[in-house]
Write an enzyme that holds these catalytic residues in place. Structure first.
Site, short mmCIF file in Angstrom:
data_model
loop_
_atom_site.label_atom_id
_atom_site.label_comp_id
_atom_site.label_asym_id
_atom_site.label_seq_id
_atom_site.Cartn_x
_atom_site.Cartn_y
_atom_site.Cartn_z
N GLU A 33 0.84 -1.19 0.00
CA GLU A 33 0.00 0.00 0.00
C GLU A 33 0.88 1.25 0.00
OE1 GLU A 33 -3.48 -0.39 2.64
OE2 GLU A 33 -3.17 1.72 3.17
N ASP A 39 0.19 5.32 0.66
CA ASP A 39 -0.90 6.13 1.21
C ASP A 39 -0.64 7.63 1.32
OD1 ASP A 39 -2.60 4.11 2.06
OD2 ASP A 39 -1.54 3.86 3.96
N GLU A 64 -2.84 10.55 3.32
CA GLU A 64 -4.03 10.82 4.13
C GLU A 64 -3.99 12.27 4.59
OE1 GLU A 64 -5.55 6.84 6.29
OE2 GLU A 64 -3.68 7.63 7.09
#
Ligand SMILES: *[C@@H]1O[C@H](CO)[C@@H](O)[C@H](O)[C@H]1NC(C)=O
Length: 293
Positions: A106, A108, A110
């Site tokens: 993953e 990411d 955010e």
């Protein structure tokens, strides 16, 4: 004089770096439906200009999200986003790549909202083979709610680079030689979502979502995907080594890019797992590859 020296210095750095590093290509704008589908709460996504621009809505009933139709092995993945304006405390807007298996990989981004006038935090993370715990957090050098900015990840067999506009804010080098797993054989889909995370997002969960300010709205455009589309089972991409993001100038950052990365680290970084000796008495092996840490 100072500016003259600065120019000399910059030209020297440019020469020294040769043609090694390069900024990713500018993505083109295509309609949402070409590459993406809604994932949940379909009625909380609104489409504008023939689908070239969309809005995600979070209210007290639900947030929403979307995902790419295809899965990809390597490429450059970007999105233009305007974050939730005003009082966005408690909300999280995410843009990430993830494989769909148990030992997943993953990449990411955010974005943690805040009270009106208080700064957003951009948290990034990398999971390899199901293992994460590689958080970094920065403040941005602009207000991400006022205009579109481009958030992108360059992923090839050499490195994963997180960009905010053209500025590299994080590099995760392939440290296979140090025993660190690197995403290379699990195709990933792109995802984005807007949801309520007021149990942790803003000042560690102290600031709660103010539902009297709902609906919370994030705006998106730029749905082009520059990646090697793979089947979920593909173990390699048959064009690997032949696409623009595999070429020499994308295998490492150049001197100017490292300088900008250092600027982000010195002025905007608020947390880096590589330097957190409380959580990690011994730094993760890949941190040693990390330029200047
Ligand atoms: C929100 O604002 C406070 C006060 O300025 C700050 O400490 C915090 O880091 C900001 N961001 C988040 C997501 O908590």
């Amino acid at each position: 004089m100072a500016s003259f020296l600065w120019t000399v210095c910059l030209s020297f750095l440019l020469l020294a770096s040769g043609s090694k590093g390069a900024a990713p290509r500018k993505p083109i704008d295509v309609p949402f439906g070409r590459n993406y589908v809604p994932t949940w709460a379909f009625d909380h996504i609104k489409y504008f200009n023939g689908g070239s621009e969309i809005q995600l809505t979070l209210d007290k009933y639900t947030g929403t999200g979307f995902q790419s139709k295809g899965s990809y092995l390597f490429g450059h993945f970007s999105m233009h986003i305007k974050m939730v304006p005003g009082d966005s405390a408690g909300t999280v807007t995410a843009f990430y790549l993830s494989s769909q298996n148990s030992e997943h990989d993953e990449i990411d981004f955010e974005f943690l909202g805040n009270r009106t006038g208080q700064p957003y935090i951009l948290q990034t993370n990398v999971f390899t083979g199901g293992k994460g715990d590689r958080e970094q957090r920065i403040y941005l050098w602009f207000d991400p709610t006022r205009e579109y900015h481009t958030y992108s990840a360059l992923w090839n067999i050499y490195q994963i680079v997180f960009f905010v506009d053209d500025v590299p804010i994080r590099v995760f080098k392939n440290s296979k030689d140090l025993g660190v797993r690197f995403p290379f054989n699990q195709p990933m889909k792109l995802y984005s979502s807007l949801w309520n995370a007021d149990d942790w997002a803003t000042r560690g969960g102290l600031e709660k979502t103010d539902w009297s300010k709902a609906p919370f709205i994030a705006t998106y455009k730029g749905f082009h995907i520059d990646g090697c589309e793979a089947s979920v089972n593909a173990k390699f991409c048959d064009t690997q080594g032949k696409r623009w993001w595999d070429q020499k100038e994308f295998q490492d950052l150049d001197a100017i890019q490292y300088q900008r990365l250092d600027w982000v680290r010195q002025k905007y970084t608020i947390y880096n797992y590589c330097t957190d000796r409380v959580r990690f008495p011994t730094a993760a092996p890949e941190c040693k590859q990390d330029h200047d840490i």
